[in-house]
Design a protein around this motif. Structure first.
Motif, mmCIF file in Angstrom:
data_model
loop_
_atom_site.group_PDB
_atom_site.id
_atom_site.type_symbol
_atom_site.label_atom_id
_atom_site.label_comp_id
_atom_site.label_asym_id
_atom_site.label_seq_id
_atom_site.Cartn_x
_atom_site.Cartn_y
_atom_site.Cartn_z
ATOM 1 N N PHE A 279 21.116 36.898 3.111
ATOM 2 C CA PHE A 279 21.505 38.462 2.545
ATOM 3 C C PHE A 279 21.419 39.140 3.907
ATOM 4 O O PHE A 279 20.072 38.974 4.496
ATOM 5 C CB PHE A 279 20.865 38.760 1.309
ATOM 6 C CG PHE A 279 21.456 38.116 0.164
ATOM 7 C CD1 PHE A 279 22.546 38.579 -0.796
ATOM 8 C CD2 PHE A 279 20.889 36.976 -0.281
ATOM 9 C CE1 PHE A 279 22.813 38.207 -1.810
ATOM 10 C CE2 PHE A 279 21.450 36.191 -1.455
ATOM 11 C CZ PHE A 279 22.243 36.655 -2.294
ATOM 12 N N ASP B 274 22.741 44.599 1.464
ATOM 13 C CA ASP B 274 23.341 44.076 0.426
ATOM 14 C C ASP B 274 22.200 43.976 -0.778
ATOM 15 O O ASP B 274 22.598 43.472 -1.848
ATOM 16 C CB ASP B 274 23.866 42.422 0.832
ATOM 17 C CG ASP B 274 24.527 42.386 1.754
ATOM 18 O OD1 ASP B 274 25.374 43.257 1.869
ATOM 19 O OD2 ASP B 274 24.826 41.193 2.588
ATOM 20 N N HIS C 78 26.294 39.141 -1.913
ATOM 21 C CA HIS C 78 26.622 38.501 -0.580
ATOM 22 C C HIS C 78 27.995 37.839 -0.592
ATOM 23 O O HIS C 78 28.180 37.233 -1.383
ATOM 24 C CB HIS C 78 25.536 37.469 -0.332
ATOM 25 C CG HIS C 78 25.794 36.718 1.211
ATOM 26 N ND1 HIS C 78 26.854 36.518 1.466
ATOM 27 C CD2 HIS C 78 24.789 36.387 1.835
ATOM 28 C CE1 HIS C 78 26.698 35.638 2.660
ATOM 29 N NE2 HIS C 78 25.467 35.699 2.795
#
Length: 107
Positions: free
Chosen positions: A21, A25, A41
Motif C-alpha cells: 500500500f 491509500d 490498493h
C-alpha cells in the motif's frame, strides 16, 4: 490485515501490516472511542511486446479495514507513521481522575 494492539500504561500502540500500500491509500479515523483503519490498493500491470501489443495484463485490488475500541484517548495527540509496509499508530491516553470512595448519608 494483521494488527497488534498493545495497551501501555500511558498509551495504546497499534501496528498493522499493510504491504504494497502507499501512504495516500490509507485512511485513519478516530471517532466515538473507536480507531478505524481503511486501505484501498489497485494495481494494474501490463506487459507489451516489441510491436506494442498487450501480451499479459493483470489487475489486482485490495480493500481492507479494521476497527478497534480504544477508549479515553487524547484525540489531538494521536500520531501515525508508515514505513516498509508497517503502519504504526500511537494513541496517548487521557489522564483519568482517581476514583475515590464517597460516603453517602441517608436522610
Amino acid at each position: 490485515m494483521k494488527t497488534d494492539v498493545i495497551d501501555h500504561d500511558d498509551h495504546y500502540e497499534v501496528v498493522s501490516e499493510l504491504p504494497g500500500f502507499q501512504k495516500q491509500d490509507i485512511d485513519i479515523q478516530y471517532s466515538d472511542d473507536t480507531l478505524s483503519i481503511h486501505a484501498v490498493h489497485d494495481l494494474k500491470k501490463e506487459v507489451r511486446d516489441d510491436d506494442g501489443h498487450v501480451v499479459n495484463q493483470e489487475r489486482r485490488s485490495s480493500d481492507v479495514s479494521r476497527s478497534f475500541y480504544l477508549p479515553d484517548v487524547q484525540k489531538d495527540q494521536i500520531s501515525a507513521t508508515y514505513d516498509g509496509g508497517l503502519l504504526k499508530i500511537e494513541l496517548p491516553k487521557s489522564a483519568k481522575e482517581e476514583q475515590t470512595s464517597k460516603s453517602i448519608d441517608i436522610n
